[in-house]
Design an enzyme around this catalytic site. Structure first.
Site, PDB file in Angstrom:
ATOM      1  N   ARG A 108      46.859  34.892  40.040  1.00  0.00           N
ATOM      2  CA  ARG A 108      47.133  36.322  40.224  1.00  0.00           C
ATOM      3  C   ARG A 108      48.007  36.636  41.438  1.00  0.00           C
ATOM      4  NH1 ARG A 108      46.519  36.123  35.221  1.00  0.00           N
ATOM      5  NH2 ARG A 108      44.493  36.627  34.340  1.00  0.00           N
ATOM      6  N   SER A 122      39.229  36.330  24.765  1.00  0.00           N
ATOM      7  CA  SER A 122      40.195  36.730  25.780  1.00  0.00           C
ATOM      8  C   SER A 122      40.532  35.482  26.590  1.00  0.00           C
ATOM      9  CB  SER A 122      39.587  37.806  26.679  1.00  0.00           C
ATOM     10  OG  SER A 122      40.392  37.957  27.814  1.00  0.00           O
ATOM     11  N   ASP A 161      47.530  42.969  24.212  1.00  0.00           N
ATOM     12  CA  ASP A 161      47.335  44.027  25.204  1.00  0.00           C
ATOM     13  C   ASP A 161      48.627  44.361  25.952  1.00  0.00           C
ATOM     14  OD1 ASP A 161      44.703  44.241  24.510  1.00  0.00           O
ATOM     15  OD2 ASP A 161      43.903  43.276  26.315  1.00  0.00           O
ATOM     16  N   ASP A 218      40.313  40.420  37.457  1.00  0.00           N
ATOM     17  CA  ASP A 218      41.764  40.310  37.561  1.00  0.00           C
ATOM     18  C   ASP A 218      42.431  41.598  38.047  1.00  0.00           C
ATOM     19  OD1 ASP A 218      41.894  37.642  36.905  1.00  0.00           O
ATOM     20  OD2 ASP A 218      41.947  38.031  34.753  1.00  0.00           O
TER      21      ASP A 218
HETATM   22  N1  ARG Z   1      36.178  35.095  34.952  1.00  0.00           N
HETATM   23  C1  ARG Z   1      37.298  34.354  35.410  1.00  0.00           C
HETATM   24  C2  ARG Z   1      37.807  34.948  36.689  1.00  0.00           C
HETATM   25  O1  ARG Z   1      37.438  35.997  37.053  1.00  0.00           O
HETATM   26  C3  ARG Z   1      38.369  34.239  34.365  1.00  0.00           C
HETATM   27  C4  ARG Z   1      39.065  35.489  33.953  1.00  0.00           C
HETATM   28  C5  ARG Z   1      40.057  35.136  32.935  1.00  0.00           C
HETATM   29  N2  ARG Z   1      40.720  36.234  32.337  1.00  0.00           N
HETATM   30  C6  ARG Z   1      40.750  36.398  31.003  1.00  0.00           C
HETATM   31  N3  ARG Z   1      41.405  37.411  30.558  1.00  0.00           N
HETATM   32  N4  ARG Z   1      40.111  35.609  30.191  1.00  0.00           N
HETATM   33  O2  ARG Z   1      38.585  34.354  37.395  1.00  0.00           O
END
Ligand code: ARG
Length: 410
Positions: free
Chosen positions: A94, A174, A14, A123
């Site tokens: 993040r 992912s 991506d 995210d």
């Molecule tokens: N659902 C989790 C969160 O919101 C993990 C997100 C992880 N991102 C990914 N691209 N797998 O913190």
């Protein structure tokens, strides 16, 4: 003059496709890959890949100690598990990524930041909330979200622009990872009735393959944070890495969780957090002997709020700072050592001590003659402790029926 843009770069498809795409839009792309302890990633290869795809500058920044000491530490001290299960792995990195990106943007006179989040996840909120807070003038590009590519279109675009496409890309996981763990979603995991296949895991062994002998880990804490492992002083990032290996070998820290995202979707996530599981279990155990009764019972209220603020993108907020001051105060006397047993997917605290701050008193607790507890005082305590409820019952007879009937007859 072409405008510069700073792209949060992971090396995955991506964010790699985003490079030519942003160039086509007229940007000069500077990529930043933050090393927060991604498992098995070759940072130099990621750096080269971005340059090959046309980035004018490709930066790799080591953020591991910053991440451990200023981000993971807060989760440890506040026993933060979202919905009781998720140790906030991705949510934590993040704000740090954005802090670094904004700095790079300012140093290079770039007025836009790009990230590779989709429109369905948390995210994007965390990235953009942090950008707005740190520089409200900063513009944002989110190509994956805003362009709304189908997988086929993305692959087609990648082929056209010579971006390498991983095999099995039609149904990929992912994945996001850092020192604190690994988050895996999508692909076959999207059906919560599908058991996660072994290839969904990278940090932990299947229980079927774990050793038949336990390992023990003595974790020493100072002010609520681990400072040594098996008597070896270590900085937090190294201690976490070491424990990820040992606990992962024992299959500890697999989490299969259907969680409530901030943006309203329920999502099925497979997490692996071996070190996090061990450290957080040990930390809670040490609090059990060092925190005073009322404080121990009140603290989870604050922990819960802190957990939600982290998950819901409010890292940069006055409430978060104020609550963390409370947590830091509670940790001043959380000092001592906990012995953890690691075996067959489980981690258990099997012994603990705190030389200076243990509130556990053997003299008070013992049933032997060494007892110093005043049992005469206990009888009086019961009378006064139950006084308000006793008076209420004597007046209203809610539970003493016989008397209650006499009461209504009068
Ligand atoms: N659902 C989790 C969160 O919101 C993990 C997100 C992880 N991102 C990914 N691209 N797998 O913190």
């Amino acid at each position: 003059m072409t405008q510069k843009i700073v792209l949060a770069y992971s090396g995955g498809l991506d964010t790699s496709v985003a490079i030519p795409w942003l160039q086509d839009k007229g940007y000069q792309v500077i990529t930043v890959c933050l090393n927060v302890g991604q498992h098995g990633k070759q940072m130099d290869q990621i750096q080269q890949k971005a340059l090959k795809l046309g980035a004018i500058q490709s930066l790799v920044i080591d953020g591991q100690d910053d991440f451990a000491e200023n981000y993971v530490s807060k989760v440890i001290k506040s026993n933060a598990l979202y919905e009781g299960e998720y140790p906030l792995i991705s949510a934590l990195s993040r704000p740090l990524i954005i802090k670094k990106l904004v700095k790079v943007a300012h140093e290079n006179n770039a007025d836009t930041i790009a990230h590779g989040s989709t429109g369905k996840g948390n995210d994007q909120v965390r990235f953009e909330a942090a950008i707005h807070a740190l520089d409200p003038e900063m513009k944002i590009e989110a190509p994956i979200r805003d362009f709304q590519w189908s997988r086929e279109e993305e692959i087609e675009y990648a082929h056209q622009h010579k971006v390498p496409v991983p095999i099995n890309f039609d149904s990929p996981y992912s994945i996001d990872e850092n020192l604190w763990g690994r988050a895996n979603e999508a692909g076959i995991l999207e059906d919560p009735w599908n058991q996660a296949p072994e290839d969904a895991f990278a940090l932990t062994q299947a229980i079927e393959k774990t050793p038949d002998q336990p390992d023990y880990a003595d974790i020493e804490f100072k002010n609520g944070l681990p400072v040594s492992l098996n008597n070896k002083k270590m900085k937090l990032a190294d201690l976490i890495k070491e424990l990820n290996k040992t606990a992962g070998k024992h299959g500890i820290g697999r989490i299969d969780h259907v969680e409530n995202r901030l943006i309203g979707i329920k999502s099925r996530e497979i997490y692996e957090a071996p070190a996090a599981k061990v450290i957080m279990t040990a930390h809670k155990d040490l609090e059990d002997i060092t925190l005073e009764h009322d404080l121990a019972h009140f603290k989870p209220l604050i922990e819960n709020e802190i957990t939600d603020l982290i998950y819901n993108a409010m890292w940069i907020s006055p409430l978060f700072d104020a609550l963390n001051s409370f947590i830091d105060k509670t940790q001043e006397l959380v000092n001592g050592c906990v012995k953890m047993k690691l075996f067959k997917g489980n981690v258990t605290a099997v012994a603990r001590k705190s030389e200076k701050n243990s509130l556990y008193s053997k003299e008070l607790a013992t049933y032997t003659s060494a007892n110093s507890f005043d049992e005469q005082a206990a009888a009086g305590f019961m009378k006064l402790y139950t006084l308000p409820a006793t008076v209420f019952e004597q007046v209203n007879h809610i539970h003493s029926k016989a008397k209650a009937q006499i009461g209504t007859e009068q």
